[in-house]
Design an enzyme around this catalytic site. Structure first.
Site, mmCIF file in Angstrom:
data_model
loop_
_atom_site.group_PDB
_atom_site.id
_atom_site.type_symbol
_atom_site.label_atom_id
_atom_site.label_comp_id
_atom_site.label_asym_id
_atom_site.label_seq_id
_atom_site.Cartn_x
_atom_site.Cartn_y
_atom_site.Cartn_z
ATOM 1 N N SER A 151 -9.762 -0.808 7.147
ATOM 2 C CA SER A 151 -9.212 -0.660 5.794
ATOM 3 C C SER A 151 -8.503 -1.873 5.224
ATOM 4 C CB SER A 151 -8.256 0.519 5.759
ATOM 5 O OG SER A 151 -9.005 1.691 5.612
ATOM 6 N N SER A 181 -9.638 1.498 3.008
ATOM 7 C CA SER A 181 -8.835 2.289 2.098
ATOM 8 C C SER A 181 -7.768 1.502 1.347
ATOM 9 C CB SER A 181 -8.152 3.409 2.878
ATOM 10 O OG SER A 181 -7.273 2.860 3.847
ATOM 11 N N LYS A 198 0.854 -1.203 0.000
ATOM 12 C CA LYS A 198 0.000 0.000 0.000
ATOM 13 C C LYS A 198 0.885 1.246 0.000
ATOM 14 C CE LYS A 198 -3.879 1.936 2.703
ATOM 15 N NZ LYS A 198 -4.698 1.761 3.921
HETATM 16 N N1 GLN Z 1 -13.151 3.794 6.566
HETATM 17 C C1 GLN Z 1 -12.491 4.227 7.749
HETATM 18 C C2 GLN Z 1 -12.124 5.686 7.618
HETATM 19 O O1 GLN Z 1 -12.452 6.241 6.639
HETATM 20 C C3 GLN Z 1 -11.320 3.370 8.029
HETATM 21 C C4 GLN Z 1 -10.121 3.733 7.273
HETATM 22 C C5 GLN Z 1 -8.936 2.889 7.623
HETATM 23 O O2 GLN Z 1 -9.051 1.851 8.247
HETATM 24 N N2 GLN Z 1 -7.780 3.396 7.248
HETATM 25 O O3 GLN Z 1 -11.527 6.265 8.456
#
Ligand code: GLN
Length: 480
Positions: free
Chosen positions: A178, A154, A79
Site C-alpha cells: 500500500s 491503499s 494517511k
Molecule cells: N492491496 C493489499 C490489500 O488489499 C495491500 C493493502 C495494504 O498494503 N494495506 O490487502
C-alpha cells in the site's frame, strides 16, 4: 512556491536564510489544495488552523535566531489510519466517523518533533484494504497524472498529495504494497521499512504482523530524511525492533559499484504490461552501467504468495476488526432491540463491502476445522517464502523487480472483480510476508504518460543499503 520544484533541504535552508517564511509556504500549500484537491481529492480532513499555528510558532523561532530542526516548516500529509490528537481518524470507514483520538501515533509525533507541519489526513481504502483507493467509504482519490485513473492503494491519498504538490512529503502504511503501489502509480518514491523498524503505535491495525508505516517523497533523499526521523525503537509498540539505526543520509551518495543485484525470474511473468517490462530492462542496464553485478535468482514460492497473504491478512483483520462493536469507538449505527442487534446493525452499516468480505474470509480461515487447512498452512508457506529470500540474500545484496505488473488502471476497471484487484499486488506482498524493507522508485513513463515504478528489496534492517541503491539509480536516471 510550487512544492513540486523544491526539496525539504532547500525549503529549510530558505527559512534559515529568512528568504521565505513558513507562514507564506503554508499559505501557498493551502492555496494549491484549494485549487487542485476538488479534482484529485487526496484529503479527507484538512488541519488548516493547526498548520498556521505551527507555522507562526516556527516563524517566531526563526525570528529569535533559534536553531531549526531537520524538517522545520515542511508540510506533510498523513494517511487517515494514523492517530493525530484531536483530529478525526476515520480509516476512510463509516464505522470510525466521529472518532477523534486522544493521542498521536509515534511516527507522526516524531515528524512533528522534527518540525514538520501536518497539513491534513489523506484518503485511503477503508481500513487499508485495497489497491486502488476505490474502497474508501467517502470518495475515490484520482491519479494526478490522469484523473480517470486510480492513484493506487491503499495509501493513494498520501501518494497523490505529494505528486500533486499538495504536501512535500507524506506518510502511508504498507501491509501488502500500500505504499509502493501508489508510489509507482503516482510517480513518487515510496518506502516500506523492515517490519518493526517504525513504531506502529497509533496506527489503526489491519494485519498486525504485516503492517508498517513508511514515507512518500519526490526524491530518495527526502524519503531517507523522513525515515531517519520516524524510525527506531518505541516502547509503546511491543513489535518495535530494538535494533540500532544506521545513519540513512550519510552514505546515500556513496557509489554502489560491485553491489550484487538479483533479478528474480518469477517476477517477469507473462501478462506483464510490455511497456513496464521494457522499462525494467532499462533499469537493469542502468545498474550494469554503474558497475553492479546483476544475476538471475529464483524465489520459487512466489506463486503461492497471493493466496498466503490473503489468508493471513484476512485472518488478522477479522480479529483486529472485532473491536468495532459500536461501544468503544466511533459510530453506533442503530439497534434498539438488545446488544446483538446493536452489534449487527453497527457492523452491517458501518463496514463497507470489501471490509466485510475480508472479515468473512478471515473468520472462516480461523474457524475450528479449517484452521489447520488454511491459516496454519498459510503460516507454513510464509516461512517458505522467507526462506526463499534468505537463500537469495546469500547470493545478492539487493533484489530488483517491477513494483506493479501494470501502470495505474482506470477507475472502475477492477472493482467488479476482486480477484484481479488482488492479483495486482503480486510483486509487493512477498516483501511484507518476509518482513523485508522495500522501496518503489519512479523509472519512467509509458506512452500514455503514466508513471512506472521499479521496486528494490533488501535484507532485514538494510535500509541504508536499499536507499543508497535507490539514490544512485535516481541520479543516473535523471542524467539519462
Ligand atoms: N492491496 C493489499 C490489500 O488489499 C495491500 C493493502 C495494504 O498494503 N494495506 O490487502
Amino acid at each position: 512556491m510550487n512544492l513540486k520544484n523544491i526539496t525539504a533541504d532547500k525549503l529549510v535552508a530558505l527559512y534559515r536564510n529568512r528568504d521565505l517564511s513558513v507562514t507564506e509556504v503554508i499559505t501557498s500549500v493551502f492555496d494549491e489544495i484549494d485549487r487542485t484537491d476538488n479534482q484529485v481529492r487526496a484529503y479527507l480532513t484538512l488541519c488548516r488552523d493547526r498548520a498556521f499555528e505551527d507555522a507562526r510558532r516556527i516563524d517566531a523561532k526563526i525570528a529569535a535566531g533559534e536553531e531549526l530542526e531537520s524538517l522545520s516548516g515542511v508540510p506533510v500529509a498523513i494517511k487517515d489510519n494514523m492517530a493525530l490528537k484531536d483530529v478525526p481518524t476515520t480509516c476512510a470507514s463509516r464505522i470510525l466517523e466521529g472518532y477523534t483520538p486522544p493521542y498521536t501515533a509515534t511516527a507522526v509525533e516524531r515528524l512533528r518533533a522534527a518540525g514538520a507541519i501536518v497539513v491534513g489526513k489523506t484518503n485511503m481504502d477503508e481500513f487499508a484494504m485495497g489497491s486502488s483507493n476505490e474502497n474508501s467509504a467517502f470518495f475515490t482519490t484520482r491519479n494526478p497524472h490522469n484523473l480517470d485513473c486510480v492513484p493506487g492503494g491503499s495509501s493513494g491519498g498520501s501518494a497523490a498529495a505529494v505528486a500533486a504538490g499538495m504536501a512535500l512529503v507524506s506518510l502511508g502504511s504498507d501491509t501488502g504494497g500500500s505504499i509502493r503501489t501508489p508510489a509507482a502509480f503516482c510517480g513518487v518514491v515510496g518506502m516500506k521499512p523492515t517490519y518493526g523498524r517504525v513504531s506502529r503505535y497509533g496506527l489503526v491495525a489491519f494485519a498486525s504482523s504485516l503492517d508498517q508505516i513508511g514515507p512518500f517523497a519526490k526524491s530518495v533523499r527526502e524519503c531517507a530524511q523522513v525515515l531517519e526521523v520516524i524510525c527506531g525503537f518505541d516502547h509503546f509498540d511491543s513489535t518495535s525492533a530494538d535494533v540500532s539505526v544506521e545513519p540513512l543520509l550519510r552514505d546515500l551518495d556513496q557509489p554502489i559499484k560491485d553491489i550484487r543485484i538479483g533479478i528474480p525470474k518469477e517476477y517477469f511473468i507473462p501478462g506483464m504490461d510490455p511497456e513496464v517490462k521494457s522499462r525494467l530492462e532499462k533499469c537493469i542496464k542502468t545498474y550494469e552501467d554503474m558497475g553492479c553485478r546483476l544475476q538471475e535468482i529464483s524465489l520459487p514460492h512466489t506463486e503461492q504468495a497471493i493466496a498466503t497473504y490473503y489468508l493471513i491478512a484476512t485472518a488478522e483483520a477479522s480479529s483486529n476488526l472485532a473491536r468495532y462493536d459500536g461501544v468503544r469507538y466511533g459510530a453506533r449505527k442503530g439497534g434498539d432491540s438488545g446488544l446483538n442487534d446493536m452489534y449487527r446493525k453497527t457492523r452491517m452499516n458501518g463496514f463497507g463491502k470489501e471490509v466485510k468480505r475480508r472479515i468473512l474470509l478471515g473468520t472462516y480461515a480461523l474457524s475450528a476445522g479449517y484452521y489447520d487447512a488454511y491459516y496454519l498452512k498459510a503460516l507454513k508457506v510464509r516461512t517458505l517464502i522467507l526462506q526463499d529470500f534468505r537463500k537469495a540474500f546469500d547470493q545478492v545484496d539487493v533484489i530488483l523487480t517491477p513494483t506493479s505488473p501494470t501502470v495505474a488502471f482506470r477507475i472502475g476497471e477492477k472493482t467488479s472483480d476482486p480477484l484481479s484487484m488482488y492479483l495486482s499486488d503480486i510483486f509487493t506482498i512477498t516483501c511484507n510476508l518476509a518482513g523485508l524493507p522495500g522501496i518503489s522508485v519512479p523509472c519512467g513513463r509509458n506512452s500514455a504518460g503514466l508513471p512506472i515504478g521499479m521496486q528494490l528489496l533488501a535484507n532485514h534492517f538494510q535500509e541504508a543499503l536499499l536507499l543508497r541503491a535507490a539514490f544512485n539509480f535516481e541520479r543516473a536516471f535523471l542524467l539519462q
